[in-house]
Design a protein around this motif. Structure first.
Motif, PDB file in Angstrom:
ATOM      1  N   ASP A  55      28.886 -17.628   1.225  1.00  0.00           N
ATOM      2  CA  ASP A  55      28.815 -17.776   2.678  1.00  0.00           C
ATOM      3  C   ASP A  55      29.618 -16.681   3.380  1.00  0.00           C
ATOM      4  O   ASP A  55      29.180 -16.107   4.385  1.00  0.00           O
ATOM      5  CB  ASP A  55      29.339 -19.149   3.110  1.00  0.00           C
ATOM      6  N   VAL A  56      30.799 -16.385   2.843  1.00  0.00           N
ATOM      7  CA  VAL A  56      31.649 -15.344   3.428  1.00  0.00           C
ATOM      8  C   VAL A  56      30.989 -13.973   3.286  1.00  0.00           C
ATOM      9  O   VAL A  56      30.955 -13.180   4.231  1.00  0.00           O
ATOM     10  CB  VAL A  56      33.053 -15.338   2.768  1.00  0.00           C
ATOM     11  N   ILE A  57      30.434 -13.693   2.118  1.00  0.00           N
ATOM     12  CA  ILE A  57      29.749 -12.415   1.880  1.00  0.00           C
ATOM     13  C   ILE A  57      28.575 -12.262   2.833  1.00  0.00           C
ATOM     14  O   ILE A  57      28.364 -11.199   3.432  1.00  0.00           O
ATOM     15  CB  ILE A  57      29.280 -12.311   0.409  1.00  0.00           C
ATOM     16  N   THR A  58      27.805 -13.337   3.003  1.00  0.00           N
ATOM     17  CA  THR A  58      26.647 -13.304   3.891  1.00  0.00           C
ATOM     18  C   THR A  58      27.068 -13.044   5.333  1.00  0.00           C
ATOM     19  O   THR A  58      26.485 -12.205   6.020  1.00  0.00           O
ATOM     20  CB  THR A  58      25.874 -14.640   3.795  1.00  0.00           C
ATOM     21  N   ALA A  59      28.096 -13.749   5.786  1.00  0.00           N
ATOM     22  CA  ALA A  59      28.574 -13.564   7.161  1.00  0.00           C
ATOM     23  C   ALA A  59      29.107 -12.148   7.373  1.00  0.00           C
ATOM     24  O   ALA A  59      28.861 -11.522   8.404  1.00  0.00           O
ATOM     25  CB  ALA A  59      29.656 -14.594   7.480  1.00  0.00           C
ATOM     26  N   TRP A  60      29.826 -11.630   6.386  1.00  0.00           N
ATOM     27  CA  TRP A  60      30.421 -10.299   6.502  1.00  0.00           C
ATOM     28  C   TRP A  60      29.366  -9.197   6.477  1.00  0.00           C
ATOM     29  O   TRP A  60      29.435  -8.238   7.231  1.00  0.00           O
ATOM     30  CB  TRP A  60      31.425 -10.088   5.360  1.00  0.00           C
ATOM     31  N   SER A  61      28.373  -9.358   5.612  1.00  0.00           N
ATOM     32  CA  SER A  61      27.408  -8.273   5.397  1.00  0.00           C
ATOM     33  C   SER A  61      26.164  -8.367   6.271  1.00  0.00           C
ATOM     34  O   SER A  61      25.452  -7.383   6.440  1.00  0.00           O
ATOM     35  CB  SER A  61      26.968  -8.246   3.926  1.00  0.00           C
ATOM     36  N   GLU A  64      20.805 -11.809   3.897  1.00  0.00           N
ATOM     37  CA  GLU A  64      20.187 -13.137   3.867  1.00  0.00           C
ATOM     38  C   GLU A  64      20.957 -14.087   2.959  1.00  0.00           C
ATOM     39  O   GLU A  64      20.961 -15.299   3.176  1.00  0.00           O
ATOM     40  CB  GLU A  64      18.745 -13.038   3.391  1.00  0.00           C
ATOM     41  N   ALA A  65      21.567 -13.566   1.919  1.00  0.00           N
ATOM     42  CA  ALA A  65      22.313 -14.385   0.964  1.00  0.00           C
ATOM     43  C   ALA A  65      23.347 -13.505   0.278  1.00  0.00           C
ATOM     44  O   ALA A  65      23.269 -12.281   0.340  1.00  0.00           O
ATOM     45  CB  ALA A  65      21.374 -14.992  -0.074  1.00  0.00           C
ATOM     46  N   GLY A  66      24.301 -14.139  -0.358  1.00  0.00           N
ATOM     47  CA  GLY A  66      25.322 -13.395  -1.089  1.00  0.00           C
ATOM     48  C   GLY A  66      25.848 -14.225  -2.232  1.00  0.00           C
ATOM     49  O   GLY A  66      25.798 -15.455  -2.194  1.00  0.00           O
ATOM     50  N   THR A  67      26.344 -13.563  -3.260  1.00  0.00           N
ATOM     51  CA  THR A  67      26.938 -14.269  -4.389  1.00  0.00           C
ATOM     52  C   THR A  67      27.988 -13.386  -5.056  1.00  0.00           C
ATOM     53  O   THR A  67      27.964 -12.167  -4.902  1.00  0.00           O
ATOM     54  CB  THR A  67      25.869 -14.691  -5.422  1.00  0.00           C
ATOM     55  N   LEU A  68      28.891 -14.007  -5.758  1.00  0.00           N
ATOM     56  CA  LEU A  68      29.885 -13.285  -6.549  1.00  0.00           C
ATOM     57  C   LEU A  68      29.339 -13.050  -7.944  1.00  0.00           C
ATOM     58  O   LEU A  68      28.561 -13.857  -8.452  1.00  0.00           O
ATOM     59  CB  LEU A  68      31.157 -14.116  -6.696  1.00  0.00           C
ATOM     60  N   THR A  69      29.756 -11.976  -8.545  1.00  0.00           N
ATOM     61  CA  THR A  69      29.437 -11.726  -9.944  1.00  0.00           C
ATOM     62  C   THR A  69      30.696 -11.258 -10.660  1.00  0.00           C
ATOM     63  O   THR A  69      31.658 -10.824 -10.026  1.00  0.00           O
ATOM     64  CB  THR A  69      28.334 -10.656 -10.110  1.00  0.00           C
TER      65      THR A  69
END
Length: 90
Positions: A55-61, A64-69
């Motif tokens: 959610d933080v990655i999506t809001a920052w970038s 459409e979606a974001g995930t950690l790897t």
């Protein structure tokens, strides 16, 4: 602060190449180190933690979606899988 190079008889490295895995990837800022140290005092539901981080990655970038790897290779793998499957979560 403990000098781990001395403690474990390791040669210090001056990395002029950028974030390479063979040099330990990249160094973290003091704020990141503090956040990690604070977080390591607790147990976490990793699925929930990753979802919140997404959610933080999506809001920052603005994506459409974001995930950690865990690393660049897993990020590339997930990116290719997402391109191949689109919205089909199955």
């Amino acid at each position: 602060m403990i000098d781990l190079h001395k403690k474990y008889n390791l040669t210090p490295v001056i990395n002029l190449s950028g974030p390479l895995t063979t040099y330990g990837a990249s160094m973290s800022s003091p704020a990141v180190c503090e956040a990690v140290a604070s977080g390591m005092k607790w147990q976490w539901d990793m699925d929930q933690l990753f979802a919140r981080a997404g959610d933080v990655i999506t809001a920052w970038s603005g994506a459409e979606a974001g995930t950690l790897t865990a690393c660049a290779a897993s990020g590339v793998t997930l990116s290719v899988a997402a391109c191949m499957t689109g919205n089909d979560l199955g």
